[in-house]
Enzyme design. Structure first.
Site, PDB file in Angstrom:
ATOM      1  N   THR A 165       4.733   4.612  37.343  1.00 46.38           N
ATOM      2  CA  THR A 165       4.982   3.292  36.772  1.00 46.38           C
ATOM      3  C   THR A 165       3.710   2.459  36.790  1.00 46.38           C
ATOM      4  O   THR A 165       3.440   1.689  35.860  1.00 46.38           O
ATOM      5  CB  THR A 165       6.123   2.596  37.536  1.00 46.38           C
ATOM      6  OG1 THR A 165       7.292   3.407  37.417  1.00 46.38           O
ATOM      7  CG2 THR A 165       6.416   1.216  36.970  1.00 46.38           C
TER       8      THR A 165
ATOM      9  N   GLY B 255       6.051  13.527  37.051  1.00 45.70           N
ATOM     10  CA  GLY B 255       5.675  13.540  38.457  1.00 45.70           C
ATOM     11  C   GLY B 255       6.823  13.129  39.361  1.00 45.70           C
ATOM     12  O   GLY B 255       7.761  12.450  38.940  1.00 45.70           O
ATOM     13  N   LEU B 256       6.708  13.538  40.619  1.00 42.11           N
ATOM     14  CA  LEU B 256       7.703  13.158  41.619  1.00 42.11           C
ATOM     15  C   LEU B 256       7.676  11.643  41.809  1.00 42.11           C
ATOM     16  O   LEU B 256       6.708  10.985  41.425  1.00 42.11           O
ATOM     17  CB  LEU B 256       7.380  13.854  42.953  1.00 42.11           C
ATOM     18  CG  LEU B 256       7.519  15.372  42.956  1.00 42.11           C
ATOM     19  CD1 LEU B 256       6.960  15.952  44.243  1.00 42.11           C
ATOM     20  CD2 LEU B 256       8.979  15.781  42.771  1.00 42.11           C
TER      21      LEU B 256
ATOM     22  N   PHE C 109     -11.350 -25.437   9.850  1.00 41.60           N
ATOM     23  CA  PHE C 109     -10.812 -26.003  11.079  1.00 41.60           C
ATOM     24  C   PHE C 109      -9.294 -25.804  11.140  1.00 41.60           C
ATOM     25  O   PHE C 109      -8.734 -25.472  12.190  1.00 41.60           O
ATOM     26  CB  PHE C 109     -11.188 -27.488  11.154  1.00 41.60           C
ATOM     27  CG  PHE C 109     -11.172 -28.065  12.526  1.00 41.60           C
ATOM     28  CD1 PHE C 109     -10.658 -29.349  12.752  1.00 41.60           C
ATOM     29  CD2 PHE C 109     -11.677 -27.360  13.608  1.00 41.60           C
ATOM     30  CE1 PHE C 109     -10.658 -29.900  14.031  1.00 41.60           C
ATOM     31  CE2 PHE C 109     -11.674 -27.901  14.888  1.00 41.60           C
ATOM     32  CZ  PHE C 109     -11.165 -29.178  15.092  1.00 41.60           C
TER      33      PHE C 109
ATOM     34  N   ASN D 238     -22.183 -28.802  26.507  1.00 41.27           N
ATOM     35  CA  ASN D 238     -20.816 -29.111  26.924  1.00 41.27           C
ATOM     36  C   ASN D 238     -20.621 -30.624  26.961  1.00 41.27           C
ATOM     37  O   ASN D 238     -19.649 -31.158  26.456  1.00 41.27           O
ATOM     38  CB  ASN D 238     -20.510 -28.577  28.340  1.00 41.27           C
ATOM     39  CG  ASN D 238     -20.303 -27.081  28.395  1.00 41.27           C
ATOM     40  OD1 ASN D 238     -20.632 -26.455  29.401  1.00 41.27           O
ATOM     41  ND2 ASN D 238     -19.762 -26.485  27.343  1.00 41.27           N
TER      42      ASN D 238
ATOM     43  N   ARG E 237     -11.419 -16.101  28.569  1.00 46.39           N
ATOM     44  CA  ARG E 237     -10.023 -16.019  28.099  1.00 46.39           C
ATOM     45  C   ARG E 237      -9.659 -14.586  27.750  1.00 46.39           C
ATOM     46  O   ARG E 237      -8.574 -14.100  28.080  1.00 46.39           O
ATOM     47  CB  ARG E 237      -9.829 -16.918  26.870  1.00 46.39           C
ATOM     48  CG  ARG E 237      -9.760 -18.402  27.191  1.00 46.39           C
ATOM     49  CD  ARG E 237      -9.816 -19.236  25.933  1.00 46.39           C
ATOM     50  NE  ARG E 237      -9.535 -20.639  26.221  1.00 46.39           N
ATOM     51  CZ  ARG E 237      -9.944 -21.648  25.458  1.00 46.39           C
ATOM     52  NH1 ARG E 237     -10.658 -21.412  24.361  1.00 46.39           N
ATOM     53  NH2 ARG E 237      -9.638 -22.888  25.782  1.00 46.39           N
TER      54      ARG E 237
ATOM     55  N   GLU F   2     -21.149 -15.715  24.558  1.00 43.85           N
ATOM     56  CA  GLU F   2     -20.021 -16.499  24.034  1.00 43.85           C
ATOM     57  C   GLU F   2     -19.740 -16.137  22.574  1.00 43.85           C
ATOM     58  O   GLU F   2     -20.613 -15.610  21.868  1.00 43.85           O
ATOM     59  CB  GLU F   2     -20.321 -17.996  24.176  1.00 43.85           C
ATOM     60  CG  GLU F   2     -19.219 -18.940  23.700  1.00 43.85           C
ATOM     61  CD  GLU F   2     -17.850 -18.746  24.391  1.00 43.85           C
ATOM     62  OE1 GLU F   2     -17.413 -17.572  24.566  1.00 43.85           O
ATOM     63  OE2 GLU F   2     -17.201 -19.744  24.726  1.00 43.85           O
TER      64      GLU F   2
ATOM     65  N   ARG G  81     -16.982 -19.469  34.644  1.00 38.82           N
ATOM     66  CA  ARG G  81     -17.903 -19.803  33.549  1.00 38.82           C
ATOM     67  C   ARG G  81     -19.229 -20.234  34.155  1.00 38.82           C
ATOM     68  O   ARG G  81     -19.367 -20.441  35.363  1.00 38.82           O
ATOM     69  CB  ARG G  81     -17.324 -20.940  32.710  1.00 38.82           C
ATOM     70  CG  ARG G  81     -16.124 -20.519  31.887  1.00 38.82           C
ATOM     71  CD  ARG G  81     -15.396 -21.700  31.302  1.00 38.82           C
ATOM     72  NE  ARG G  81     -16.183 -22.416  30.303  1.00 38.82           N
ATOM     73  CZ  ARG G  81     -15.789 -23.561  29.749  1.00 38.82           C
ATOM     74  NH1 ARG G  81     -14.642 -24.096  30.124  1.00 38.82           N
ATOM     75  NH2 ARG G  81     -16.541 -24.175  28.850  1.00 38.82           N
ATOM     76  N   HIS G  82     -20.231 -20.360  33.300  1.00 37.19           N
ATOM     77  CA  HIS G  82     -21.503 -20.959  33.702  1.00 37.19           C
ATOM     78  C   HIS G  82     -21.226 -22.383  34.177  1.00 37.19           C
ATOM     79  O   HIS G  82     -20.153 -22.955  33.900  1.00 37.19           O
ATOM     80  CB  HIS G  82     -22.419 -21.006  32.486  1.00 37.19           C
ATOM     81  CG  HIS G  82     -21.733 -21.630  31.305  1.00 37.19           C
ATOM     82  ND1 HIS G  82     -21.637 -23.003  31.166  1.00 37.19           N
ATOM     83  CD2 HIS G  82     -21.056 -21.088  30.265  1.00 37.19           C
ATOM     84  CE1 HIS G  82     -20.938 -23.263  30.053  1.00 37.19           C
ATOM     85  NE2 HIS G  82     -20.566 -22.117  29.500  1.00 37.19           N
TER      86      HIS G  82
ATOM     87  N   ARG H 229     -27.418 -20.406  30.132  1.00 38.76           N
ATOM     88  CA  ARG H 229     -26.585 -21.111  31.087  1.00 38.76           C
ATOM     89  C   ARG H 229     -25.924 -20.233  32.144  1.00 38.76           C
ATOM     90  O   ARG H 229     -25.737 -20.669  33.289  1.00 38.76           O
ATOM     91  CB  ARG H 229     -25.553 -21.997  30.379  1.00 38.76           C
ATOM     92  CG  ARG H 229     -24.720 -21.303  29.293  1.00 38.76           C
ATOM     93  CD  ARG H 229     -24.120 -22.361  28.376  1.00 38.76           C
ATOM     94  NE  ARG H 229     -23.154 -21.890  27.405  1.00 38.76           N
ATOM     95  CZ  ARG H 229     -23.441 -21.347  26.216  1.00 38.76           C
ATOM     96  NH1 ARG H 229     -24.706 -21.153  25.866  1.00 38.76           N
ATOM     97  NH2 ARG H 229     -22.477 -20.986  25.386  1.00 38.76           N
TER      98      ARG H 229
ATOM     99  N   TYR I  12       2.224  -3.886  40.827  1.00 40.83           N
ATOM    100  CA  TYR I  12       2.020  -3.513  39.427  1.00 40.83           C
ATOM    101  C   TYR I  12       1.212  -4.536  38.647  1.00 40.83           C
ATOM    102  O   TYR I  12       1.062  -4.438  37.455  1.00 40.83           O
ATOM    103  CB  TYR I  12       3.375  -3.332  38.725  1.00 40.83           C
ATOM    104  CG  TYR I  12       4.179  -2.174  39.259  1.00 40.83           C
ATOM    105  CD1 TYR I  12       5.545  -2.308  39.488  1.00 40.83           C
ATOM    106  CD2 TYR I  12       3.593  -0.942  39.520  1.00 40.83           C
ATOM    107  CE1 TYR I  12       6.289  -1.242  39.965  1.00 40.83           C
ATOM    108  CE2 TYR I  12       4.335   0.118  40.002  1.00 40.83           C
ATOM    109  CZ  TYR I  12       5.686  -0.033  40.224  1.00 40.83           C
ATOM    110  OH  TYR I  12       6.436   1.023  40.685  1.00 40.83           O
TER     111      TYR I  12
ATOM    112  N   HIS J 264     -18.350 -17.164  29.729  1.00 40.47           N
ATOM    113  CA  HIS J 264     -18.122 -18.331  28.874  1.00 40.47           C
ATOM    114  C   HIS J 264     -16.637 -18.492  28.599  1.00 40.47           C
ATOM    115  O   HIS J 264     -15.840 -17.603  28.872  1.00 40.47           O
ATOM    116  CB  HIS J 264     -18.869 -18.145  27.555  1.00 40.47           C
ATOM    117  CG  HIS J 264     -20.331 -17.863  27.708  1.00 40.47           C
ATOM    118  ND1 HIS J 264     -21.298 -18.843  27.676  1.00 40.47           N
ATOM    119  CD2 HIS J 264     -20.999 -16.697  27.920  1.00 40.47           C
ATOM    120  CE1 HIS J 264     -22.485 -18.289  27.854  1.00 40.47           C
ATOM    121  NE2 HIS J 264     -22.339 -17.000  27.997  1.00 40.47           N
TER     122      HIS J 264
END
Lengths: 459, 474
Positions: free
Chosen positions: B58, B51-52, B353, B268, B401, B331, B261-262, B311, B433, B396
């Protein structure tokens, strides 16, 4: 506000309106209008699209004007009915189109339909304007699907596959039927005004050229149109077969327990071997093999000694707190849940688990990829296989959770004409039955015996 | 049949991190047959922009690369303009781009050649799967060069051409991204605009768009006027189909996406993960504060989305506006660790863990999910967010994230450690961008639920080392 109790949440959220729980595909009904000369695949696309939309939960119905014409006219003589100078024919055809549009209005406004597929040639701008005005008056969005094809082989194949068996040609031999149909196409050709990039630039449409080699997409307005375009761009008509089967019999199967991630029994391993032989014998070109990420499907695939792909989306339905329980235990610990499930097995969601409805959502990318592929063997699970089968065989949400998918049986699906041929091949290795029919009494206060009436035998 | 089926068909083991079933290592078949990664394509793909100047090439290149990387397809953008800036150092004016400027033509051809070489290296040495060749590629000759290169190496080619004749859109483009380019560092706005328009004229003289007839054997999508029309030709495989679907769903209409988030939940407060608890008192206060905030923003046609969990729904209810529930926004499923504290996880599953700390993105909870699984689950949400305009997503920590990583182009390693504290709205506004981020704390205190990666991730580490970074809780 109604209290948000776990029970209310585990079945579909009854405290909120339906529209809020499901993804809002569109905020007003959509009229899909097919466009194209005869034998360009309009009815094939209409039926397939309708099947797909219903499966993902969008109430859809097709309206085939040809059927209206057959009901009105009773006996089809020959192509002369379609001659553009046949005044009487034109009048009848126009009436049929209007009658079909009336039924469309009824379906979309009063029967809870969300999408109607208007399957006719709609080859003139005048006819399309009539439809657009009708849609505007009723608050429907319009999306055109035009099929353009000049390949004589494709057209000939179409005619052989679906026209020769049409009620119109019941008393004709093949040559007569083909000759008449070709003349029928000619009647439309002179007045055919394809959707035009310039004149029709304000319309929303997809033009499908040469059975999917090329597409022109104009002004996609909303989510459902975007999904329709994506679907239409992924389907093909290359002959192929899809093989569906479950994993071999598993340890939890024989103990009558649902879910879990157990391995195969010795009969299950025997089945895997038989499956290997079966695949060999079938001599399938470029077969792809897919499994879930659960041990029992992978063990089954390993016996085939060919590469395979694992899809998490093919995992069995998550039974949440009921995972690895027997039906007897579910009845003992969660009699209310057990009854609710029997009341609406499709929508019922296990506590901290899934519903069949959730499964369909999760399997949609699998279906999309199956449409793109050619020969595929899918080694999966009972609930998953029911969902996939329901898609291919156009089964309703009510029928889906009760489709019979026994162990050690391969279903070979081959697309033919407007549907799917099914061959069921039992590979001759005995297995436990895991199919539980809907019992007569689904009341939450039913006695235990009645709840467990249809539970299949197990160790 | 080459393989001895009876010996290896039953011996499976589950990989500790990914929880994928694989054959025992000692089986006679050393090569693993089962691929747990989706097979998008079997050969590398070069996406060639056409394209031009100022047609959004981009913009599309960067956005597409961001999307593909997020769904797990290794993608890199090769911008020819950057190669040219490195070769020429100082940009004088549009005369460089005149088609009769022999010296410049030589330099530009060299740059293209270098870029193609780098693309080859990206595929063979860096496990690249898709390379986006971001340049005008406006002549048949240049495109022929790329096609020969690809054919020789066995790469697939997919062209993306952007055609636009709306002068307003072009001027918008120039204002948004060209005026701030290194090329125009020392110019004032009018000078830059004038020079750039002359630059476009240079290309126009030799521009040969993809032709329906002559290029009917090529695979491509032609985008007209920022998406009002598309022409799609010969889609070859899954990844090209996904690319087409994505390109057909994105738009450039200004809008903002609000992620939150809730409100703080009962679990929590107790330092427990997962579950389906309700809001704490402070959580309810947050929900009211969120309602006031949304009101004050006066957002046009705001859509509100939540998960299916109590929640987020409770939080949305306080807004007093219609909202849609998405199961896909639930979640991350912590499987056997649902509703546990980190201390309990360390107590009952110390190895799990530690494995999680070793590779938090790919680690799958036993009978649960990984961040990687979540990205796949969230893909339809991202696709719909692209289609929509103003949206508030109430979700959540792990979900947020993943979404944030998509918008801010964060890698798989960064994603699981992005900070998404409670009671804080992130307002994302696409600009140039990328994405502008505003973080708005709604002034209601909440517990901290962010656990940093501890220094010691060894499976034999001591309990204190494992629990070093656990945030405080009741």
């Amino acid at each position: 506000l109604p209290p948000l109790t776990p029970a209310a949440l585990s079945v579909t959220c009854t405290c909120f309106s339906e529209a809020r729980v499901k993804l809002c595909m569109t905020n007003c009904p959509t009229l899909i209008v097919m466009v194209g000369l005869p034998a360009r695949g309009k009815t094939y696309i209409s039926k397939k699209l309708t099947r797909y939309l219903n499966w993902i939960g969008v109430p859809t119905k097709e309206f085939n004007v040809g059927q209206y014409r057959r009901e009105c006219l009773k006996i089809y003589k020959n192509f002369e009915f379609f001659r553009p100078d046949n005044e009487e024919g034109l009048k009848i055809r126009r009436q049929c189109a209007l009658s079909a549009l009336n039924d469309v209005r009824q379906y979309l406004c009063m029967e809870g339909g969300q999408v109607a597929v208007f399957d006719a040639t709609n080859t003139t701008r005048e006819r399309r304007d009539t439809i657009t005005r009708f849609a505007e008056q009723n608050g429907f969005k319009v999306f055109f699907v035009e099929s353009v094809c000049e390949d004589p082989d494709v057209i000939a194949e179409n005619i052989v596959q679906v026209k020769l068996g049409s009620p119109d040609y019941i008393d004709c031999n093949t040559e007569e039927a083909v000759a008449d149909f070709m003349k029928r196409i000619k009647c439309y050709e002179n007045s055919y005004q394809p959707l035009d990039e310039g004149l029709d630039r304000e319309l929303s449409y997809i033009k499908i050229m040469d059975v999917g080699r090329r597409y022109l997409v104009n002004r996609v307005l909303d989510h459902i149109q975007s999904r329709i375009v994506y679907y239409l761009m992924n389907i093909h008509i290359t002959p192929r077969s899809i093989y569906l089967c479950r994993h071999g019999e598993s340890d939890l199967n024989v103990r009558g327990r649902i879910g879990g991630d157990s391995g195969l029994t010795s009969r299950g391993k025997e089945y895997a071997k038989s499956l290997g032989h079966f695949i060999q014998e079938q001599n399938i070109k470029d077969l792809k093999v897919w499994t879930s990420q659960m041990k029992r499907t992978i063990q089954t695939a390993e016996a085939l000694a060919v590469p395979y792909e694992q899809w998490k989306a093919l995992n069995e339905i998550d039974a949440g707190v009921c995972e690895e329980m027997m039906y007897e235990e579910i009845q003992e610990h969660f009699p209310l849940e057990f009854a609710l499930r029997d009341q609406d097995k499709y929508r019922y969601r296990y506590p901290k688990g899934e519903s069949y409805e959730d499964l369909v959502q999760r399997l949609e990318p699998v279906i999309m990829e199956l449409e793109r592929q050619e020969n595929v063997l899918v080694i999966c699970h009972q609930a998953v296989m029911r969902c996939l089968l329901a898609y291919f065989l156009d089964k309703s949400a009510e029928e889906l959770p009760y489709l019979k998918c026994p162990l050690h049986t391969v279903l070979k699906l081959t697309p033919v004409a407007y549907g799917c041929k099914v061959e069921s091949i039992f590979l001759n290795v005995e297995a436990v039955n895991t199919h539980r029919d809907k019992p007569e009494n689904v009341d939450i206060s039913r006695p235990t015996e009645e709840a467990l009436l249809t539970v299949p035998a197990h160790q | 049949m080459l393989y001895n089926m009876s010996s290896e068909q039953n011996e499976l083991t589950q990989t500790p991190l990914l929880k994928i079933w694989v054959p025992w290592v000692h089986s006679t078949l050393s090569r693993r047959r089962g691929s747990s990664v989706p097979q998008f394509t079997n050969s590398p793909t070069v996406i060639v922009m056409v394209g031009l100047p100022a047609r959004g090439k981009t913009y599309i290149s960067k956005k597409l690369a961001r999307y593909l990387n997020w769904i797990g397809v290794n993608t890199a953008v090769f911008n020819l303009g950057q190669y040219r800036r490195e070769a020429v150092q100082t940009y004088k004016n549009y005369e460089f781009f005149r088609p009769d400027n022999e010296e410049a033509m030589k330099i530009r051809r060299n740059c293209a050649s270098n870029a193609l070489t780098d693309i080859g290296a990206y595929f063979t040495k860096e496990q690249g799967q898709v390379a986006v060749f971001d340049a005008t590629n406006t002549t048949r000759e240049r495109r022929g060069l790329i096609l020969s290169f690809a054919k020789e190496k066995g790469y697939k080619v997919f062209f993306v051409e952007s055609v636009c004749d709306d002068p307003d859109i072009i001027e918008q483009n120039i204002m948004q991204v060209k005026l701030s380019s290194p090329d125009y560092e020392n110019c004032d706005k009018e000078e830059a605009l004038e020079d750039f328009l002359k630059r476009i004229e240079c290309y126009k003289m030799t521009y040969v768009p993809l032709d329906e007839e002559k290029d009917r054997h090529l695979s491509y999508i032609k985008i007209f006027n920022v998406g009002s029309r598309y022409l799609v030709n010969r889609v070859q495989d899954h990844i090209q189909s996904r690319i087409v679907y994505y390109l057909m769903n994105i738009h450039v209409t200004p809008r903002s996406i609000y992620l939150s988030r809730h409100g703080e939940s009962d679990l929590n407060l107790l330092g427990r993960i997962g579950g389906d608890s309700g809001l704490s008192t402070r959580g309810q206060m947050y929900a009211s504060a969120l309602a006031a905030f949304v009101q004050s923003q006066s957002i046009r046609d705001l859509k509100v989305w939540t998960s299916h969990m109590k929640r987020t729904i409770q939080t949305a209810e306080a807004l007093g506006v219609p909202y849609e529930q998405w199961k896909a926004l639930n979640e991350i499923d912590a499987g056997m660790c649902e509703e546990m504290t980190y201390e309990e996880i360390q107590d009952h599953h110390p190895e799990e863990f530690a494995l999680r700390d070793q590779d938090k993105y790919r680690y799958r909870y036993p009978k649960g999910e990984s961040y990687e699984d979540m990205v796949h689950r969230l893909e339809p949400v991202i696709m719909e967010l692209e289609r929509q305009e103003n949206v508030l997503v109430i979700c959540h920590q792990a979900v947020m994230r993943c979404l944030l990583a998509y918008f801010l182009d964060k890698s798989a390693d960064e994603l699981p450690y992005l900070r998404c504290p409670l009671h804080t709205v992130l307002k994302l506004t696409p600009v140039a961008y990328g994405c502008k981020v505003e973080s708005i704390f709604l002034n209601v205190q909440a517990v901290n639920t962010h656990r940093e990666k501890p220094p010691n991730v060894d499976i034999n580490r001591k309990t204190e080392d494992a629990l070093q970074t656990v945030p405080e809780h009741v």
